[in-house]
Design a protein around this motif. Structure first.
Motif, short mmCIF file in Angstrom:
data_model
loop_
_atom_site.label_atom_id
_atom_site.label_comp_id
_atom_site.label_asym_id
_atom_site.label_seq_id
_atom_site.Cartn_x
_atom_site.Cartn_y
_atom_site.Cartn_z
N ASP A 26 -2.87 4.00 -20.22
CA ASP A 26 -2.67 2.55 -20.28
C ASP A 26 -2.28 2.06 -18.88
N THR A 27 -2.49 0.79 -18.64
CA THR A 27 -2.11 0.18 -17.38
C THR A 27 -0.93 -0.73 -17.58
N VAL A 28 0.04 -0.67 -16.69
CA VAL A 28 1.17 -1.60 -16.67
C VAL A 28 1.33 -2.12 -15.25
N TYR A 29 1.85 -3.31 -15.16
CA TYR A 29 2.14 -3.93 -13.87
C TYR A 29 3.64 -4.16 -13.80
N VAL A 30 4.25 -3.76 -12.69
CA VAL A 30 5.69 -3.89 -12.53
C VAL A 30 5.97 -4.55 -11.19
#
Length: 80
Positions: A26-30
């Motif tokens: 999965d991709t997450v942006y932080v």
């Protein structure tokens, strides 16, 4: 006040955050870590929708085996 960038990460180990389960790949942006002001960091899902705020401690914990920066490491199966 400088604007902090938002970095893209790939999940390498399953975890839950903000009532959402993140699975491998999965991709997450932080939002970029800010050790000076210690303000919460914003987290966005793969669709770039806001999920929750996290503390710098939670961010640092995620970086230790749960997420990898896509710019630092290729998606080589050995890294996942």
């Amino acid at each position: 006040m400088p604007i902090r960038s938002i970095n893209k990460y790939t999940v390498i180990k399953r975890f839950s955050l903000g009532k959402k389960l993140y699975d491998k790949l999965d991709t997450v942006y932080v939002q970029e870590h800010d050790p000076i002001n210690k303000e919460p960091q914003k987290v966005f899902n793969g669709e770039k929708e806001y999920v929750t705020d996290i503390s710098s401690d939670v961010y640092l914990s995620l970086r230790k085996g749960f997420i990898i920066d896509e710019q630092e490491t290729s998606l080589d199966p050995k890294n996942i």
